[in-house]
Design a protein around this motif. Structure first.
Motif, PDB file in Angstrom:
ATOM      1  N   VAL A 149       0.858  -1.188   0.000  1.00 54.68           N
ATOM      2  CA  VAL A 149       0.000   0.000   0.000  1.00 54.68           C
ATOM      3  C   VAL A 149       0.889   1.231   0.000  1.00 54.68           C
ATOM      4  N   PRO A 150       0.502   2.272  -0.716  1.00 52.20           N
ATOM      5  CA  PRO A 150       1.317   3.484  -0.728  1.00 52.20           C
ATOM      6  C   PRO A 150       1.445   4.048   0.689  1.00 52.20           C
ATOM      7  N   PRO A 151       2.563   4.610   1.029  1.00 47.60           N
ATOM      8  CA  PRO A 151       3.735   4.900   0.226  1.00 47.60           C
ATOM      9  C   PRO A 151       4.770   3.776   0.246  1.00 47.60           C
ATOM     10  N   SER A 152       4.436   2.634   0.807  1.00 48.75           N
ATOM     11  CA  SER A 152       5.401   1.540   0.920  1.00 48.75           C
ATOM     12  C   SER A 152       5.851   1.062  -0.456  1.00 48.75           C
ATOM     13  N   THR A 153       7.127   0.694  -0.541  1.00 47.69           N
ATOM     14  CA  THR A 153       7.659   0.105  -1.769  1.00 47.69           C
ATOM     15  C   THR A 153       7.793  -1.411  -1.622  1.00 47.69           C
ATOM     16  N   MET A 154       7.286  -1.958  -0.515  1.00 52.71           N
ATOM     17  CA  MET A 154       7.466  -3.381  -0.223  1.00 52.71           C
ATOM     18  C   MET A 154       6.637  -4.256  -1.156  1.00 52.71           C
ATOM     19  N   SER A 155       7.294  -5.310  -1.639  1.00 47.18           N
ATOM     20  CA  SER A 155       6.639  -6.332  -2.462  1.00 47.18           C
ATOM     21  C   SER A 155       7.327  -7.658  -2.155  1.00 47.18           C
ATOM     22  N   LEU A 156       6.730  -8.751  -2.566  1.00 51.86           N
ATOM     23  CA  LEU A 156       7.375 -10.045  -2.368  1.00 51.86           C
ATOM     24  C   LEU A 156       8.705 -10.099  -3.121  1.00 51.86           C
ATOM     25  N   LEU A 157       8.714  -9.623  -4.347  1.00 53.11           N
ATOM     26  CA  LEU A 157       9.956  -9.593  -5.115  1.00 53.11           C
ATOM     27  C   LEU A 157      10.980  -8.692  -4.436  1.00 53.11           C
ATOM     28  N   GLY A 158      10.534  -7.571  -3.909  1.00 54.93           N
ATOM     29  CA  GLY A 158      11.429  -6.691  -3.170  1.00 54.93           C
ATOM     30  C   GLY A 158      12.027  -7.387  -1.959  1.00 54.93           C
ATOM     31  N   LEU A 159      11.232  -8.216  -1.281  1.00 55.24           N
ATOM     32  CA  LEU A 159      11.751  -8.967  -0.135  1.00 55.24           C
ATOM     33  C   LEU A 159      12.821  -9.966  -0.562  1.00 55.24           C
ATOM     34  N   VAL A 160      12.606 -10.639  -1.676  1.00 60.52           N
ATOM     35  CA  VAL A 160      13.602 -11.587  -2.179  1.00 60.52           C
ATOM     36  C   VAL A 160      14.902 -10.839  -2.467  1.00 60.52           C
ATOM     37  N   ARG A 161      14.800  -9.709  -3.150  1.00 60.32           N
ATOM     38  CA  ARG A 161      15.984  -8.908  -3.477  1.00 60.32           C
ATOM     39  C   ARG A 161      16.632  -8.346  -2.204  1.00 60.32           C
ATOM     40  N   PRO A 198      34.472  -3.975   2.422  1.00 60.81           N
ATOM     41  CA  PRO A 198      33.098  -4.441   2.227  1.00 60.81           C
ATOM     42  C   PRO A 198      32.802  -4.814   0.771  1.00 60.81           C
ATOM     43  N   LEU A 199      31.994  -5.838   0.614  1.00 61.06           N
ATOM     44  CA  LEU A 199      31.500  -6.198  -0.715  1.00 61.06           C
ATOM     45  C   LEU A 199      30.572  -5.099  -1.203  1.00 61.06           C
ATOM     46  N   PRO A 200      30.551  -4.823  -2.496  1.00 59.36           N
ATOM     47  CA  PRO A 200      29.631  -3.791  -2.994  1.00 59.36           C
ATOM     48  C   PRO A 200      28.180  -4.274  -2.914  1.00 59.36           C
ATOM     49  N   LYS A 201      27.280  -3.329  -2.825  1.00 57.65           N
ATOM     50  CA  LYS A 201      25.853  -3.665  -2.809  1.00 57.65           C
ATOM     51  C   LYS A 201      25.466  -4.284  -4.145  1.00 57.65           C
ATOM     52  N   LEU A 202      24.530  -5.204  -4.087  1.00 60.14           N
ATOM     53  CA  LEU A 202      24.034  -5.850  -5.307  1.00 60.14           C
ATOM     54  C   LEU A 202      23.226  -4.894  -6.176  1.00 60.14           C
ATOM     55  N   TYR A 203      22.392  -4.096  -5.534  1.00 59.62           N
ATOM     56  CA  TYR A 203      21.407  -3.315  -6.279  1.00 59.62           C
ATOM     57  C   TYR A 203      21.648  -1.815  -6.222  1.00 59.62           C
ATOM     58  N   GLY A 204      22.693  -1.388  -5.581  1.00 61.55           N
ATOM     59  CA  GLY A 204      23.017   0.035  -5.575  1.00 61.55           C
ATOM     60  C   GLY A 204      22.516   0.757  -4.342  1.00 61.55           C
ATOM     61  N   GLU A 205      22.009   1.926  -4.560  1.00 63.44           N
ATOM     62  CA  GLU A 205      21.612   2.830  -3.481  1.00 63.44           C
ATOM     63  C   GLU A 205      20.608   2.197  -2.519  1.00 63.44           C
ATOM     64  N   ARG A 206      20.466   2.839  -1.355  1.00 62.19           N
ATOM     65  CA  ARG A 206      19.501   2.413  -0.345  1.00 62.19           C
ATOM     66  C   ARG A 206      18.111   2.265  -0.975  1.00 62.19           C
ATOM     67  N   ASP A 207      17.453   1.197  -0.644  1.00 58.45           N
ATOM     68  CA  ASP A 207      16.101   0.853  -1.108  1.00 58.45           C
ATOM     69  C   ASP A 207      16.032   0.479  -2.583  1.00 58.45           C
ATOM     70  N   ALA A 208      17.166   0.379  -3.270  1.00 60.91           N
ATOM     71  CA  ALA A 208      17.139  -0.049  -4.674  1.00 60.91           C
ATOM     72  C   ALA A 208      16.661  -1.491  -4.790  1.00 60.91           C
ATOM     73  N   ASP A 209      16.860  -2.281  -3.721  1.00 60.95           N
ATOM     74  CA  ASP A 209      16.365  -3.653  -3.741  1.00 60.95           C
ATOM     75  C   ASP A 209      14.842  -3.668  -3.893  1.00 60.95           C
ATOM     76  N   PHE A 210      14.160  -2.751  -3.242  1.00 58.66           N
ATOM     77  CA  PHE A 210      12.708  -2.658  -3.373  1.00 58.66           C
ATOM     78  C   PHE A 210      12.310  -1.837  -4.598  1.00 58.66           C
ATOM     79  N   ASP A 211      12.974  -0.713  -4.814  1.00 56.74           N
ATOM     80  CA  ASP A 211      12.615   0.166  -5.934  1.00 56.74           C
ATOM     81  C   ASP A 211      12.803  -0.523  -7.282  1.00 56.74           C
ATOM     82  N   GLY A 212      13.797  -1.402  -7.391  1.00 56.72           N
ATOM     83  CA  GLY A 212      14.070  -2.080  -8.656  1.00 56.72           C
ATOM     84  C   GLY A 212      13.290  -3.371  -8.854  1.00 56.72           C
ATOM     85  N   ALA A 213      12.389  -3.677  -7.929  1.00 56.41           N
ATOM     86  CA  ALA A 213      11.598  -4.910  -8.014  1.00 56.41           C
ATOM     87  C   ALA A 213      10.414  -4.681  -8.954  1.00 56.41           C
TER      88      ALA A 213
END
Length: 189
Positions: free
Chosen positions: A71-83, A101-116
């Protein structure tokens, strides 16, 4: 007069206990025999079951459904959780290591959810990332059999890392319960 709604009806695949995700005989998390012996084996068993729960909550959904936001404004999704969990597994290896440190997989903060996004290739890549990162973190921790050993720059106990991993998956499995119910109405433990 009944109201029209886009809300899915609640349902469960289980027939024995209708509030469960699946019947006990069909649940891959149920194993025959006693629980594991030892603290490390017990911790790993809980982690394995939560990892499996997340996958179960995602089963049977297409790319668009997996990427559907709660639900807005959340960016949470099942795919986002997997990422997100793939990203977190990688981050835990940074706790274990004294190296850079290893580099982040998806980039900037919340990119795991934003890119889902609801594209099959993104879903496939997310699952591949998660499996690879889980295996790498498992292997890194296996090199430290003493749960009391302190590792990494912050000297974190291996036991704490194991418990933190369980906590992270358990919390996100709770999110997955709600996300799945919102998508197609399926409920259960």
């Amino acid at each position: 007069m009944p109201r029209m709604s886009d809300q899915p009806a609640r349902w469960s695949q289980a027939t024995v206990y209708p509030d469960m995700w699946s019947d006990p005989d069909d649940d891959p998390r149920n194993s025959a025999g006693p629980s594991p012996d030892g603290e490390r084996a017990t911790l790993q068993d809980f982690l394995t079951n939560y990892r499996m729960t997340l996958r179960m909550k995602c089963e049977g959904l297409n790319a668009e459904q997996l990427a559907r936001r709660s639900v807005p404004p959340s960016t949470m999704s099942l795919l986002g959780l997997v990422r997100h969990l793939a990203e977190v597994e990688r981050g835990w290896r940074n706790w274990i290591s004294d190296a850079d440190p290893l580099p982040k997989l998806y980039g900037e903060r919340d990119a795991d959810f934003d890119g889902a996004v609801g594209e099959p290739a993104v879903v496939e890549a997310a699952y591949a990332d998660l499996e690879r990162e889980q295996a790498a973190t498992d292997a890194a921790l296996a090199e430290h059999p003493d749960l009391g050993e302190r590792v990494g720059k912050d000297r974190t106990a291996v036991r704490e890392l194991m418990v933190h991993r369980i906590d992270e998956y358990a919390r996100h499995c709770g999110h997955a319960d709600l996300l799945r119910e919102r998508i197609d109405g399926r409920v259960g433990q």
